[in-house]
Design an enzyme around this catalytic site. Structure first.
Site, PDB file in Angstrom:
ATOM      1  N   GLY A 151       0.466  24.109  -9.534  1.00  0.00           N
ATOM      2  CA  GLY A 151      -0.238  25.390  -9.715  1.00  0.00           C
ATOM      3  C   GLY A 151      -0.335  26.129  -8.390  1.00  0.00           C
ATOM      4  N   ARG A 163       1.406  29.747  -7.432  1.00  0.00           N
ATOM      5  CA  ARG A 163       0.633  30.913  -6.964  1.00  0.00           C
ATOM      6  C   ARG A 163       1.195  31.476  -5.662  1.00  0.00           C
ATOM      7  NH1 ARG A 163      -3.373  31.813  -3.370  1.00  0.00           N
ATOM      8  NH2 ARG A 163      -3.836  29.634  -2.942  1.00  0.00           N
ATOM      9  N   TYR A 177       0.524   3.633 -12.880  1.00  0.00           N
ATOM     10  CA  TYR A 177       1.373   4.167 -11.805  1.00  0.00           C
ATOM     11  C   TYR A 177       2.705   4.661 -12.375  1.00  0.00           C
ATOM     12  CZ  TYR A 177       3.851   4.131  -7.263  1.00  0.00           C
ATOM     13  OH  TYR A 177       4.562   4.460  -6.142  1.00  0.00           O
ATOM     14  N   LYS A 221       3.637   8.554 -12.736  1.00  0.00           N
ATOM     15  CA  LYS A 221       4.747   9.157 -11.967  1.00  0.00           C
ATOM     16  C   LYS A 221       5.780   9.777 -12.900  1.00  0.00           C
ATOM     17  CE  LYS A 221       3.791   8.132  -7.585  1.00  0.00           C
ATOM     18  NZ  LYS A 221       3.779   9.111  -6.489  1.00  0.00           N
ATOM     19  N   THR A 270       9.934   0.884   0.466  1.00  0.00           N
ATOM     20  CA  THR A 270      10.092   1.285   1.870  1.00  0.00           C
ATOM     21  C   THR A 270       9.053   0.548   2.709  1.00  0.00           C
ATOM     22  OG1 THR A 270      10.919   3.421   1.146  1.00  0.00           O
ATOM     23  CG2 THR A 270      10.117   3.298   3.404  1.00  0.00           C
ATOM     24  N   ARG A 280       1.637  -5.426  -0.430  1.00  0.00           N
ATOM     25  CA  ARG A 280       3.072  -5.249  -0.632  1.00  0.00           C
ATOM     26  C   ARG A 280       3.827  -6.367   0.077  1.00  0.00           C
ATOM     27  NH1 ARG A 280       3.901   1.266  -0.242  1.00  0.00           N
ATOM     28  NH2 ARG A 280       1.978   1.275   0.941  1.00  0.00           N
TER      29      ARG A 280
HETATM   30  P1  NAD Z   1      -0.197   4.911   0.894  1.00  0.00           P
HETATM   31  O1  NAD Z   1      -1.159   4.287  -0.047  1.00  0.00           O
HETATM   32  O2  NAD Z   1      -0.077   4.371   2.264  1.00  0.00           O
HETATM   33  O3  NAD Z   1      -0.449   6.475   1.008  1.00  0.00           O
HETATM   34  C1  NAD Z   1      -0.965   7.257  -0.040  1.00  0.00           C
HETATM   35  C2  NAD Z   1      -1.927   8.271   0.564  1.00  0.00           C
HETATM   36  O4  NAD Z   1      -2.441   9.103  -0.490  1.00  0.00           O
HETATM   37  C3  NAD Z   1      -3.143   7.600   1.224  1.00  0.00           C
HETATM   38  O5  NAD Z   1      -3.374   8.187   2.477  1.00  0.00           O
HETATM   39  C4  NAD Z   1      -4.288   7.877   0.256  1.00  0.00           C
HETATM   40  O6  NAD Z   1      -5.550   7.900   0.883  1.00  0.00           O
HETATM   41  C5  NAD Z   1      -3.856   9.222  -0.324  1.00  0.00           C
HETATM   42  N1  NAD Z   1      -4.433   9.508  -1.643  1.00  0.00           N
HETATM   43  C6  NAD Z   1      -4.491   8.683  -2.717  1.00  0.00           C
HETATM   44  N2  NAD Z   1      -5.071   9.314  -3.753  1.00  0.00           N
HETATM   45  C7  NAD Z   1      -5.371  10.573  -3.328  1.00  0.00           C
HETATM   46  C8  NAD Z   1      -5.976  11.703  -3.925  1.00  0.00           C
HETATM   47  N3  NAD Z   1      -6.385  11.669  -5.200  1.00  0.00           N
HETATM   48  N4  NAD Z   1      -6.139  12.829  -3.179  1.00  0.00           N
HETATM   49  C9  NAD Z   1      -5.744  12.860  -1.889  1.00  0.00           C
HETATM   50  N5  NAD Z   1      -5.171  11.826  -1.260  1.00  0.00           N
HETATM   51  C10 NAD Z   1      -4.970  10.689  -1.976  1.00  0.00           C
HETATM   52  O7  NAD Z   1       1.232   4.860   0.156  1.00  0.00           O
HETATM   53  P2  NAD Z   1       2.675   5.237   0.706  1.00  0.00           P
HETATM   54  O8  NAD Z   1       3.497   4.013   0.715  1.00  0.00           O
HETATM   55  O9  NAD Z   1       2.582   6.061   1.936  1.00  0.00           O
HETATM   56  O10 NAD Z   1       3.208   6.138  -0.490  1.00  0.00           O
HETATM   57  C11 NAD Z   1       3.221   7.557  -0.414  1.00  0.00           C
HETATM   58  C12 NAD Z   1       3.852   8.127  -1.677  1.00  0.00           C
HETATM   59  O11 NAD Z   1       5.181   7.624  -1.844  1.00  0.00           O
HETATM   60  C13 NAD Z   1       3.090   7.746  -2.953  1.00  0.00           C
HETATM   61  O12 NAD Z   1       3.091   8.858  -3.821  1.00  0.00           O
HETATM   62  C14 NAD Z   1       3.926   6.634  -3.539  1.00  0.00           C
HETATM   63  O13 NAD Z   1       3.813   6.588  -4.935  1.00  0.00           O
HETATM   64  C15 NAD Z   1       5.331   7.023  -3.109  1.00  0.00           C
HETATM   65  N6  NAD Z   1       6.205   5.848  -3.028  1.00  0.00           N
HETATM   66  C16 NAD Z   1       6.107   4.973  -1.982  1.00  0.00           C
HETATM   67  C17 NAD Z   1       6.942   3.855  -1.931  1.00  0.00           C
HETATM   68  C18 NAD Z   1       6.900   2.874  -0.790  1.00  0.00           C
HETATM   69  O14 NAD Z   1       7.652   1.890  -0.816  1.00  0.00           O
HETATM   70  N7  NAD Z   1       6.114   3.060   0.224  1.00  0.00           N
HETATM   71  C19 NAD Z   1       7.872   3.626  -2.963  1.00  0.00           C
HETATM   72  C20 NAD Z   1       7.909   4.529  -4.026  1.00  0.00           C
HETATM   73  C21 NAD Z   1       7.094   5.661  -4.038  1.00  0.00           C
HETATM   74  N1  UDP Z   2       5.656 -10.363  -3.939  1.00  0.00           N
HETATM   75  C1  UDP Z   2       5.604 -11.699  -3.569  1.00  0.00           C
HETATM   76  N2  UDP Z   2       4.618 -12.082  -2.729  1.00  0.00           N
HETATM   77  C2  UDP Z   2       3.702 -11.232  -2.220  1.00  0.00           C
HETATM   78  C3  UDP Z   2       3.758  -9.862  -2.581  1.00  0.00           C
HETATM   79  C4  UDP Z   2       4.745  -9.463  -3.457  1.00  0.00           C
HETATM   80  O1  UDP Z   2       6.434 -12.520  -3.995  1.00  0.00           O
HETATM   81  O2  UDP Z   2       2.839 -11.686  -1.443  1.00  0.00           O
HETATM   82  C5  UDP Z   2       6.744  -9.921  -4.837  1.00  0.00           C
HETATM   83  C6  UDP Z   2       6.279  -9.106  -6.046  1.00  0.00           C
HETATM   84  O3  UDP Z   2       5.936  -9.962  -7.124  1.00  0.00           O
HETATM   85  C7  UDP Z   2       7.531  -8.282  -6.329  1.00  0.00           C
HETATM   86  C8  UDP Z   2       8.134  -8.029  -4.948  1.00  0.00           C
HETATM   87  O4  UDP Z   2       7.567  -9.041  -4.104  1.00  0.00           O
HETATM   88  O5  UDP Z   2       8.448  -9.039  -7.096  1.00  0.00           O
HETATM   89  C9  UDP Z   2       7.817  -6.666  -4.377  1.00  0.00           C
HETATM   90  O6  UDP Z   2       6.428  -6.457  -4.466  1.00  0.00           O
HETATM   91  P1  UDP Z   2       5.702  -5.165  -3.898  1.00  0.00           P
HETATM   92  O7  UDP Z   2       4.294  -5.232  -4.345  1.00  0.00           O
HETATM   93  O8  UDP Z   2       5.970  -5.020  -2.447  1.00  0.00           O
HETATM   94  O9  UDP Z   2       6.458  -3.932  -4.594  1.00  0.00           O
HETATM   95  P2  UDP Z   2       6.932  -3.611  -6.090  1.00  0.00           P
HETATM   96  O10 UDP Z   2       6.668  -4.782  -6.982  1.00  0.00           O
HETATM   97  O11 UDP Z   2       6.136  -2.425  -6.470  1.00  0.00           O
HETATM   98  O12 UDP Z   2       8.376  -3.357  -5.928  1.00  0.00           O
END
Ligand code: NAD
Ligand code: UDP
Length: 318
Positions: A107, A111, A150, A154, A180, A191
């Site tokens: 939104g 705008r 989640y 998404k 990542t 993670r």
């Molecule tokens: P993270 O949890 O470190 O960062 C998320 C940030 O969003 C945090 O700073 C949190 O405080 C903020 N946040 C959460 N809810 C909010 C809300 N309602 N309003 C304002 N801020 C809010 O996670 P990340 O790894 O940095 O991920 C960032 C984005 O990338 C996310 O959308 C996640 O779904 C996406 N993503 C990340 C990965 C990865 O491997 N890191 C993989 C796939 C997708």
């Molecule tokens: N995992 C694991 N031990 C841990 C944390 C995660 O074996 O202490 C496994 C988890 O079950 C998954 C993979 O590692 O199969 C990646 O997990 P993560 O939570 O990092 O990401 P996602 O499942 O969302 O890819």
């Protein structure tokens, strides 16, 4: 409102999180004006404190499930907890953040006529039947499982992005991010990369869930951020969704052994129950990103792990 500055005004939601903080840092280096919006649910000021001396960096505490009125040229919508522990802590809020958050940010973009990028995820593919995953695959997601808040949140956000495009002709970009890792991951967010490194550095047992044969493909944060910027810079015609991730695939057991070796740890591997709906395999096909963004990954897992291990060594007590 007209931008009279030579700098682009860029909003990064979730800017205090792991990926958001790296993105803010990179955009500031490119001489842009950054507004970092975060409710600090999983992010922290420590992640961005080093940027606060720069007058072109501004922080706003705000929850994106509520409307936001600001004037910017581009929006990177990253706000959403990303680790299963965090997004399952308050699943209703997770869905609200993805869905209401997307509606509010779209939104806003409508705008002010801003370009907007969504941080989507490989989770939209669920437990995939197509391997490696290509963007045209519709996925295999359990809509009522513990990951659904989640995954479906998404997926719905992607729907909203494409409907705003069709209905309002918005300039949208959708990135499907694969696992990542790197500095500023939360040490307790559960993670796998952060868990294994923290456990190894403390000579604690390495917790492998299931038998460790499930696979993931790990992308180093610098490569991913480069992909974000290239995606945002594409022409209006290109919307994605586009996979961003490292196509080198490893079993979780291989990762555990690699981390133990690289940290010279005395940790033993222990096996724990596999969480519900844990995807068995995940690897991105990045042909589209190569073709449209001229993007590929540069950092091998060992190189990225080395930097990430150095980061965690500096922040945790042994
Ligand atoms: P993270 O949890 O470190 O960062 C998320 C940030 O969003 C945090 O700073 C949190 O405080 C903020 N946040 C959460 N809810 C909010 C809300 N309602 N309003 C304002 N801020 C809010 O996670 P990340 O790894 O940095 O991920 C960032 C984005 O990338 C996310 O959308 C996640 O779904 C996406 N993503 C990340 C990965 C990865 O491997 N890191 C993989 C796939 C997708
Ligand atoms: N995992 C694991 N031990 C841990 C944390 C995660 O074996 O202490 C496994 C988890 O079950 C998954 C993979 O590692 O199969 C990646 O997990 P993560 O939570 O990092 O990401 P996602 O499942 O969302 O890819």
């Amino acid at each position: 409102m007209q931008n009279y500055s030579i700098r682009k005004r860029i909003l990064v939601t979730g800017g205090a999180g792991f990926l958001g903080s790296h993105l803010c840092e990179r955009l500031l280096k490119e001489v842009q004006d950054i507004l970092c919006v975060d409710n600090f649910f999983t992010g922290t000021k420590d992640n961005i404190i080093h940027l606060t001396d720069n007058n072109h960096f501004e922080i706003l505490r705000h929850d994106i499930t509520f409307p936001l009125y600001v004037e910017v040229d581009e929006i990177y919508n990253l706000a959403c907890p990303a680790s299963p522990i965090h997004y399952q802590h308050d699943p209703v809020q997770t869905t609200k953040t993805s869905v209401h958050g997307a509606i509010n940010m779209l939104g806003l973009a409508k705008r002010i006529n801003a370009k907007i990028m969504q941080a989507s995820t490989s989770e939209v593919y669920g437990d995939p039947h197509i391997h490696p995953q290509i963007e045209s695959y519709w996925g295999n997601v359990n809509p009522i499982g513990s990951r659904a808040c989640y995954d479906e949140g998404k997926r719905c956000a992607e729907t909203l992005f494409f409907d705003y495009r069709r209905q309002h002709n918005l300039n949208i970009k959708v990135a499907r991010i694969f696992n990542t890792y790197g500095s500023r991951m939360h040490p307790n967010d559960g993670r796998v990369v952060s868990n294994f490194i923290v456990q190894a550095l403390q000579n604690q047992p390495i917790t492998v869930y299931g038998d460790g044969s499930q696979t993931r493909s790990f992308c180093y944060v610098d490569d991913l951020i480069d992909g974000f910027i290239r995606l945002m810079d594409t022409a209006n015609e290109f919307t994605g969704p586009v996979n961003l991730g490292n196509p080198d695939e490893f079993t979780i057991l291989e990762l555990a052994k690699k981390v133990i070796a690289m940290t010279n740890s005395s940790s033993q591997i222990i096996f724990k129950p596999l969480p519900g709906d844990d995807p068995k395999q995940r690897r991105p096909d990045i042909s589209l990103a190569k073709q449209e963004l001229n993007w590929t990954v540069k950092v091998k897992l060992e190189q990225g792990l080395e930097k990430t291990i150095a980061y965690f060594s500096s922040i945790i007590k042994k």
